[in-house]
Design a protein around this motif. Sequence first.
Motif, PDB file in Angstrom:
ATOM      1  N   ALA B  32       0.841  -1.196   0.000  1.00 57.04           N
ATOM      2  CA  ALA B  32       0.000   0.000   0.000  1.00 57.04           C
ATOM      3  C   ALA B  32       0.878   1.247   0.000  1.00 57.04           C
ATOM      4  N   LEU B  33       1.933   1.218   0.815  1.00 59.56           N
ATOM      5  CA  LEU B  33       2.818   2.383   0.885  1.00 59.56           C
ATOM      6  C   LEU B  33       3.500   2.633  -0.456  1.00 59.56           C
ATOM      7  N   LEU B  34       3.952   1.548  -1.099  1.00 59.35           N
ATOM      8  CA  LEU B  34       4.622   1.672  -2.392  1.00 59.35           C
ATOM      9  C   LEU B  34       3.685   2.286  -3.431  1.00 59.35           C
ATOM     10  N   ALA B  35       2.465   1.759  -3.498  1.00 61.30           N
ATOM     11  CA  ALA B  35       1.503   2.272  -4.478  1.00 61.30           C
ATOM     12  C   ALA B  35       1.187   3.731  -4.203  1.00 61.30           C
ATOM     13  N   LEU B  36       0.968   4.037  -2.913  1.00 58.92           N
ATOM     14  CA  LEU B  36       0.650   5.419  -2.540  1.00 58.92           C
ATOM     15  C   LEU B  36       1.800   6.350  -2.885  1.00 58.92           C
ATOM     16  N   GLY B  37       3.032   5.899  -2.530  1.00 58.81           N
ATOM     17  CA  GLY B  37       4.196   6.732  -2.790  1.00 58.81           C
ATOM     18  C   GLY B  37       4.349   7.010  -4.275  1.00 58.81           C
ATOM     19  N   ALA B  38       4.204   5.967  -5.097  1.00 54.75           N
ATOM     20  CA  ALA B  38       4.361   6.141  -6.539  1.00 54.75           C
ATOM     21  C   ALA B  38       3.320   7.113  -7.087  1.00 54.75           C
ATOM     22  N   THR B  39       2.078   6.990  -6.597  1.00 57.65           N
ATOM     23  CA  THR B  39       1.027   7.856  -7.121  1.00 57.65           C
ATOM     24  C   THR B  39       1.223   9.296  -6.655  1.00 57.65           C
ATOM     25  N   LEU B  40       1.638   9.447  -5.380  1.00 63.71           N
ATOM     26  CA  LEU B  40       1.928  10.797  -4.885  1.00 63.71           C
ATOM     27  C   LEU B  40       3.043  11.446  -5.709  1.00 63.71           C
ATOM     28  N   ALA B  41       4.094  10.646  -5.987  1.00 59.50           N
ATOM     29  CA  ALA B  41       5.198  11.185  -6.777  1.00 59.50           C
ATOM     30  C   ALA B  41       4.716  11.588  -8.163  1.00 59.50           C
ATOM     31  N   GLN B  42       3.794  10.792  -8.745  1.00 65.47           N
ATOM     32  CA  GLN B  42       3.262  11.172 -10.057  1.00 65.47           C
ATOM     33  C   GLN B  42       2.533  12.501  -9.999  1.00 65.47           C
ATOM     34  N   LEU B  43       1.776  12.673  -8.902  1.00 64.54           N
ATOM     35  CA  LEU B  43       1.054  13.937  -8.762  1.00 64.54           C
ATOM     36  C   LEU B  43       2.048  15.092  -8.675  1.00 64.54           C
ATOM     37  N   ALA B  44       3.115  14.894  -7.887  1.00 67.65           N
ATOM     38  CA  ALA B  44       4.110  15.957  -7.735  1.00 67.65           C
ATOM     39  C   ALA B  44       4.759  16.265  -9.086  1.00 67.65           C
ATOM     40  N   VAL B  45       5.139  15.204  -9.828  1.00 65.51           N
ATOM     41  CA  VAL B  45       5.773  15.420 -11.136  1.00 65.51           C
ATOM     42  C   VAL B  45       4.817  16.134 -12.079  1.00 65.51           C
ATOM     43  N   ALA B  46       3.547  15.693 -12.073  1.00 66.01           N
ATOM     44  CA  ALA B  46       2.570  16.310 -12.967  1.00 66.01           C
ATOM     45  C   ALA B  46       2.423  17.787 -12.643  1.00 66.01           C
ATOM     46  N   LEU B  47       2.391  18.121 -11.344  1.00 66.06           N
ATOM     47  CA  LEU B  47       2.241  19.529 -10.967  1.00 66.06           C
ATOM     48  C   LEU B  47       3.475  20.330 -11.359  1.00 66.06           C
ATOM     49  N   MET B  48       4.661  19.702 -11.216  1.00 66.01           N
ATOM     50  CA  MET B  48       5.883  20.403 -11.629  1.00 66.01           C
ATOM     51  C   MET B  48       5.867  20.677 -13.128  1.00 66.01           C
ATOM     52  N   LEU B  49       5.456  19.655 -13.903  1.00 64.56           N
ATOM     53  CA  LEU B  49       5.402  19.838 -15.358  1.00 64.56           C
ATOM     54  C   LEU B  49       4.403  20.927 -15.715  1.00 64.56           C
ATOM     55  N   LEU B  50       3.282  20.922 -14.978  1.00 65.87           N
ATOM     56  CA  LEU B  50       2.245  21.925 -15.224  1.00 65.87           C
ATOM     57  C   LEU B  50       2.798  23.314 -14.942  1.00 65.87           C
TER      58      LEU B  50
END
Lengths: 115, 531
Positions: B32-50
Motif C-alpha cells: 500500500a505504501l509503495l503504491a501510494l508513494g508512486a502515485t503521490l510522486a506522479q502527482l508531484a511530477v505532474a504539478l511540476m510539469l504543469l
Amino acid sequence: MEFVFALAIGVMSGSGIYLLLRPRTFQVIMGLSLLSYAVNLFIFGMGRLRSGAAPVLDTVRGADPALYTDPVPQALVLTAIVIGFAVTALLLVVLLAARGLTGTDHVDGREPERE
Amino acid sequence: MIEHLPLLPILLPLLAGILLLLSTEARHGTRALLALGATLAQLAVALMLLAGTEGGFPPAGPDGIGVYALGNWPAPHGIVLVTDRLATLMLALTATLGLTTLIYALARWERAGSHFLPLFQFLLMGLNGAFLTGDLFNLFVFFEILLAASYGLALHGSEAPRVKAGLHYIVVNLVASLLFLIAAALIYGVTGTLNMAELALVVPRLDADARALFELGAFLLGIVFLVKAGAWPLNFWLPATYAAASAPVGAVFAILTKVGVYALLRFSILFGQDVAPAPFKGDWLFYCGLATIAVGTLGVLATQKLDRLAGFMVVVSSGTLLATFGFTGTTLTGPALYYLASSVLGSAAFFMLIEMAERNRAAAADLLAISFEAFGLQERHESEHPDEMSGVAIPAAMAFLGLAFFSCAAILSGLPPLSGFVAKFALLKAAIAAPPLAPALHAALLFTALLLSGLAGLIALSRLGIRVFWDSERPAPRLQWLEAGPVGGLVLLCFALAFGAGPAMAWFEATASALHDPASYIGAVLPGVRP
C-alpha cells in the motif's frame, strides 16, 4: 503479387467480420484472430511490397536506401503482433471465466429463448 | 537530471507496477505504501510539469511547450514526449484521480481480487503516456497498455455481471484497436511519417489521390477515438461496463472516455481546423455530440439504479464535450476544458459516493421504489406508523453522504454554486456570443441540449437521492475515513474550481488559445521547420 496479397487480406477480414458477429464466444475470438492477421498483413503492405530487399542495413549491400525496404512497418507489425497476441490470450481467459460463471458460451451470458 | 522529468510519469508507475507484481500479497502495508508513494510522486511530477509550462521550474521551453526526445533521437526520427499545457493538465487530472481512487480502494476494494495495485499503476502509465506522446503509433501502444490494464480492472472482483459486461467491453475495444492499426498503417503508407507534428506539415502538401487515402485513414482514426470517448452510436458498452465495475475502478474510468476526447481535440487542431477530416471537426462532430447528449439524457431519465445513472452521466459529459468541439470557432474550447476538469472530478466522486450509499440496500429496492412512485402506491412503512415520531436522527456518515451527494448532483447537472454551473454558464455564454461566425441554429441547439440534459440529470438525481437518503428503514452505512476522505477531497477541489473560477477560467482560456496555435507545437517538436 499485389492481387494475391489484397485478396488474402480481403478474405481474412471478411471471414473475421462474419465470425465476429456470431453469437458464440469461441467464434468471436476466432474472428478477432483472423481480423488481426488481416490487419498485420495490411500494415506490412503499407511499407510497399518488394521481394529480395532487406529492411536492415548491411555492409555488403552498402548504404543506398533504394536497395532496402521500409523497416518501419515491419517494426510496427512486430509490435502489433505482440500486443494482439497478449490481448487475445487475455480475452481467452475472460471467455473461459464467462463460460464458468454463466454456464453458457453465448456472448450475452444466456441462451436465446427458442419457440 | 531535471530535463528527464517528462519521462517520470511513465517510468514511475511502470517500476511501481513491476515491484508490486513481484511482491507477495501478504505484505499488505508495504504494498500500500509503495503504491501510494508512486502515485503521490506522479502527482508531484505532474504539478511540476504543469508549473513548467507557465515558466515555473523547470521551464518547459519556448511557448510553454517542452519536448523530450526519447533516447535523444530528434523528431521526426525518434519518438518525442510533448509537455504542453493541455497534456500536463490531463496528467495532473489523472494523478489527482489516481491518488483519490487509490486511497479509496485501499480501504476495502483492493482486497476484492488479486493484482489490483499493479494493474492500477499500469493503467496510470498508459494514461500518462497517451497524454504525453507525440507519435501516432506510440499513442496506439499506450492505448493498448491502458486498455489491457482496464480489462483487468473492469473484471476486478469477478462476478457474473462484471464478467459479462467486461467481455463486451474487451471485444469492442479490441475491434477499435484493430481499426486504430489500420488507420495508423494507412496514414504512414500515405504520408511516410508517424510523428504528429510532421503529419501536420505533410498533410496539406498531399496530392488529391494521396489525400483521399489519408482521409480514409483519418476517418478510421476518428471512429476509434469516438469509440473511446463513448459517442453515440458507439457507446452501448459504456453504461453496462461502468455500472458493473467496482466503485474505485468506475471512478478512475471517468477519465478513460476523456482520453478519446483529448485525442480528437489534439488531432483536429494539428490537422488544421479548416481541412481536418470529418470525424474531427465541424457539423459532423457537433451533431454526433448532440445525439450522444440526447441518448445519455434518455438513459439518465430511464435508469433506476444509481450506478447505471453514473454511467449515463459520463455519456452526457462526453457528448457535451464533443458537441462543443464540433461547434464553429474556438471560443468554446476554454470553457469546455474547464467543464472537462469539473466533470471528471465530479463523476469520480459520484462513483465512489454511490457505492458507499448503496452498501446496505436490498437488490431490487430501487426498482420497487420507482414503481411505487409511478403507480401512486403508498409504501407500507409510511402508513403503518403514522404518529410514531417526527424526524429522523441523522448520523454523521449519513450527513456526510447526503452533503456529498448534493454537491455531486450540483456539479454533474450544473446547478449553482458549484463548478458544473460555472462550466455550463461559460459554455452557454460563449455559444450565445458566437453566432455571426457560427450558425445561430447551432447555438440554439447547444443551448437547449445543455439545459435539458442538466434538468434531466437533476430530476433523476433527486428522485434516486430521495429514495436513498430519506429511506428511514435503512440502517446508516458505516464509513471509514479512508473512504470518505477521497470523496470529500474531490468535492472540495470542485469547490475550489468554482470559487477560483476567475483565474481558473482565464488559465483554461489561455490553454485553449495556446492549443489553437498548432504552429508553436510544430515549431517546438521540429525546430527549424516552422510552417
